[in-house]
Write a protein that holds these residues in place. Structure first.
Motif, PDB file in Angstrom:
ATOM      1  N   ARG A 356       0.842  -1.206   0.000  1.00  0.00           N
ATOM      2  CA  ARG A 356       0.000   0.000   0.000  1.00  0.00           C
ATOM      3  C   ARG A 356       0.873   1.251   0.000  1.00  0.00           C
ATOM      4  N   VAL A 357       1.938   1.248   0.808  1.00  0.00           N
ATOM      5  CA  VAL A 357       2.853   2.381   0.857  1.00  0.00           C
ATOM      6  C   VAL A 357       3.504   2.608  -0.498  1.00  0.00           C
ATOM      7  N   VAL A 358       3.958   1.526  -1.124  1.00  0.00           N
ATOM      8  CA  VAL A 358       4.606   1.643  -2.431  1.00  0.00           C
ATOM      9  C   VAL A 358       3.631   2.200  -3.464  1.00  0.00           C
ATOM     10  N   LEU A 359       2.380   1.735  -3.432  1.00  0.00           N
ATOM     11  CA  LEU A 359       1.383   2.199  -4.394  1.00  0.00           C
ATOM     12  C   LEU A 359       1.136   3.705  -4.232  1.00  0.00           C
ATOM     13  N   THR A 414      -0.332  12.081   2.322  1.00  0.00           N
ATOM     14  CA  THR A 414       0.092  10.701   2.087  1.00  0.00           C
ATOM     15  C   THR A 414      -0.505   9.770   3.134  1.00  0.00           C
ATOM     16  N   ALA A 415      -0.482  10.205   4.395  1.00  0.00           N
ATOM     17  CA  ALA A 415      -1.038   9.389   5.476  1.00  0.00           C
ATOM     18  C   ALA A 415      -2.541   9.168   5.288  1.00  0.00           C
ATOM     19  N   VAL A 416      -3.250  10.188   4.809  1.00  0.00           N
ATOM     20  CA  VAL A 416      -4.688  10.045   4.570  1.00  0.00           C
ATOM     21  C   VAL A 416      -4.945   9.006   3.496  1.00  0.00           C
ATOM     22  N   TYR A 417      -4.160   9.022   2.424  1.00  0.00           N
ATOM     23  CA  TYR A 417      -4.333   8.010   1.385  1.00  0.00           C
ATOM     24  C   TYR A 417      -4.037   6.619   1.924  1.00  0.00           C
ATOM     25  N   LEU A 418      -3.018   6.498   2.746  1.00  0.00           N
ATOM     26  CA  LEU A 418      -2.700   5.199   3.328  1.00  0.00           C
ATOM     27  C   LEU A 418      -3.822   4.708   4.236  1.00  0.00           C
ATOM     28  N   PRO A 421     -10.446   4.252   3.859  1.00  0.00           N
ATOM     29  CA  PRO A 421     -11.218   3.007   3.815  1.00  0.00           C
ATOM     30  C   PRO A 421     -11.747   2.693   2.415  1.00  0.00           C
ATOM     31  N   HIS A 422     -11.626   3.661   1.510  1.00  0.00           N
ATOM     32  CA  HIS A 422     -12.107   3.462   0.147  1.00  0.00           C
ATOM     33  C   HIS A 422     -11.116   2.618  -0.653  1.00  0.00           C
ATOM     34  N   ASP A 423     -11.564   2.162  -1.800  1.00  0.00           N
ATOM     35  CA  ASP A 423     -10.651   1.471  -2.703  1.00  0.00           C
ATOM     36  C   ASP A 423      -9.490   2.412  -3.033  1.00  0.00           C
ATOM     37  N   LEU A 424      -8.279   1.990  -2.713  1.00  0.00           N
ATOM     38  CA  LEU A 424      -7.136   2.891  -2.799  1.00  0.00           C
ATOM     39  C   LEU A 424      -6.873   3.352  -4.222  1.00  0.00           C
ATOM     40  N   ARG A 429      -6.935   7.703  -8.079  1.00  0.00           N
ATOM     41  CA  ARG A 429      -7.261   8.088  -9.458  1.00  0.00           C
ATOM     42  C   ARG A 429      -8.193   9.287  -9.523  1.00  0.00           C
ATOM     43  N   THR A 430      -9.096   9.407  -8.556  1.00  0.00           N
ATOM     44  CA  THR A 430     -10.120  10.445  -8.628  1.00  0.00           C
ATOM     45  C   THR A 430      -9.772  11.720  -7.861  1.00  0.00           C
ATOM     46  N   SER A 431      -8.660  11.733  -7.126  1.00  0.00           N
ATOM     47  CA  SER A 431      -8.399  12.920  -6.316  1.00  0.00           C
ATOM     48  C   SER A 431      -6.939  13.375  -6.274  1.00  0.00           C
ATOM     49  N   LEU A 432      -5.981  12.503  -6.581  1.00  0.00           N
ATOM     50  CA  LEU A 432      -4.587  12.848  -6.342  1.00  0.00           C
ATOM     51  C   LEU A 432      -4.134  14.045  -7.166  1.00  0.00           C
ATOM     52  N   ASP A 433      -4.573  14.147  -8.426  1.00  0.00           N
ATOM     53  CA  ASP A 433      -4.124  15.277  -9.246  1.00  0.00           C
ATOM     54  C   ASP A 433      -4.600  16.602  -8.661  1.00  0.00           C
TER      55      ASP A 433
END
Length: 455
Positions: A356-359, A414-418, A421-424, A429-433
């Motif tokens: 998960r961290v690597v992704l 980064t910690a929030v993405y890690l 609870p949603h599909d990572l 894909r829908t928010s990082l940019d």
């Protein structure tokens, strides 16, 4: 539409007078004052409108009271400023070198392209993208249509939980206020605010770098942002990420201005910008906490005389906005979807998941590299510019502090993405940019200030 334009411009004009009153480090450039006034004035106007809705005022009464308040504020600031002696002018001296003319040509070229793209996107999609009409403008419609009978509170209904009822309401309040002035729900209002914050963001970046590093560097900084595909893509879509990017950069730029000119007024405005960032999106809470800590720590480590005067002024303005937001969120009893569905055990398991961290880290790295481009984005080009020019040694304290704020804010993201609870993969894909875009102008500001000299 004339009333709608008056509603947009009235708090900006009033705040322009206020900024002129607090510029105690000398007279600031008019473009800088306009950009500061545009963002801070609009943000405070949104919060005032929300307070009047909460008080149960109808749209007609609220419009009248709003106009009286902003006219009084502007007149009082203008009258007080006229009675005070003029400060020392610190207008930027125009540069006439060949490199400056080349930088100006580049800036104007990319600005024309960005403006054309904005117009085209706004014409084809006048209601913005999904997040605009399903979250931000949806909330604005609740606030506008339910102002008379209090039905606007249905915006927090769990029935529309997919619209993130826990999000702060600065942007929806601002749009609803514009509609109240216009007398109807017109797409011109959210489009106008998208343009306003986009132009103000470019202006703050360009003028701040120009004042600290020279006119050529300032023009290049503005060109870097205008050439960023992510910025060109999201500027017209009527979402809160560009306004949030504006408040992030304004906080850091004003803090740098405050240390440069010993301006207490700049500290006050920086506090307002940081507080308004919290009211723009949930991410702003992390930014405010990190900024307040970094500013206070830097003052204690390197200050002489009254080292905490600046951070104290910063908190004088921002803490009431923070307290109001806490009271607001407590009163509606909503929690964030990520926080609400995550237990301590689940959080630890996700943070310790190597795959998960690597992704997450690889996705962030790709976004920093591409930034919406096909092959290479603006940040790698900025890095090449920095390598070609060389960087300043030692790094200035204001630049180092801003770098710490950016890195820590990105670490929280980064910690929030890690922890999500949603599909990572879907969440990235829908928010990082958009999330990276929030920090992009400040990163460009940092890069241009690290260079030894402009070309």
């Amino acid at each position: 539409m004339m009333l709608a334009a008056a509603g947009v411009l009235l708090p900006i004009a009033s705040m322009f007078c206020v900024v002129g009153l607090v510029q105690d480090g000398g007279r600031w450039p008019r473009l800088w004052r306009c950009a500061v006034a545009a963002g801070v004035g609009s943000g405070l106007a949104a919060l005032l409108w929300g307070a009047m809705l909460a008080a149960g005022l109808s749209s007609g009464v609220a419009v009248t009271l709003d106009a009286i308040i902003w006219t009084t504020v502007g007149a009082a600031a203008l009258f007080t400023r006229v009675r005070r002696p003029a400060g020392r002018s610190v207008e930027m001296t125009p540069s006439r070198t060949v490199s400056t003319f080349l930088a100006l040509a580049l800036f104007l070229a990319v600005a024309a392209i960005a403006a054309t793209a904005f117009y085209g996107q706004a014409s084809v999609f006048p209601h913005g993208n999904w997040d605009a009409w399903a979250i931000w403008n949806l909330k604005a419609r609740f606030l506008a249509r339910g102002a008379a009978d209090g039905a606007w509170r249905e915006v927090f209904s769990p029935v529309i939980g997919w619209s993130h009822p826990d999000y702060p309401l600065l942007l929806p309040w601002l749009v609803a206020r514009g509609w109240a002035y216009a007398g109807r729900e017109t797409v011109a209002v959210p489009i106008a605010y998208s343009a306003l914050f986009s132009v103000a963001l470019v202006a703050i970046l360009t003028v701040s770098v120009a004042r600290l590093q020279g006119v050529t560097a300032g023009l290049l900084a503005g060109a870097f942002l205008l050439a960023a595909p992510a910025f060109v893509t999201y500027a017209p879509v009527q979402c809160a990420d560009v306004p949030l990017a504006f408040f992030y950069l304004l906080t850091i730029a004003l803090a740098a201005e405050a240390e440069r000119s010993r301006s207490g007024g700049a500290w006050l405005l920086a506090g307002a910008a940081a507080g308004l960032a919290m009211w723009t999106k949930n991410e702003g809470a992390a930014f405010w906490l990190i900024s307040a800590g970094a500013l206070g720590t830097a003052a204690l480590r390197g200050g002489t005389g009254r080292p905490l005067r600046g951070p104290a002024l910063f908190l004088t303005v921002s803490l009431p906005l923070v307290a109001a937001l806490i009271a607001f969120k407590t009163s509606i009893g909503l929690s964030n979807d990520v926080v609400n569905t995550t237990t301590a055990g689940m959080l630890w398991a996700r943070l310790a998941d190597t795959d998960r961290v690597v992704l997450v880290l690889s996705a962030i790295g790709r976004e920093l590299w591409f930034g919406g481009a096909e092959w290479v984005g603006v940040l790698p080009v900025l890095g090449l510019y920095l390598l070609a020019q060389g960087w300043t040694r030692p790094i200035e304290a204001v630049v180092a502090r801003a770098g710490v704020i950016v890195v820590l804010t990105l670490a929280v993201y980064t910690a929030v993405y890690l922890a999500t609870p949603h599909d990572l993969a879907w969440h990235l894909r829908t928010s990082l940019d958009r999330v990276i875009l929030q920090l992009l102008p400040t990163v460009i500001w940092l890069g241009c200030l690290l260079t030894r000299d402009a070309l």
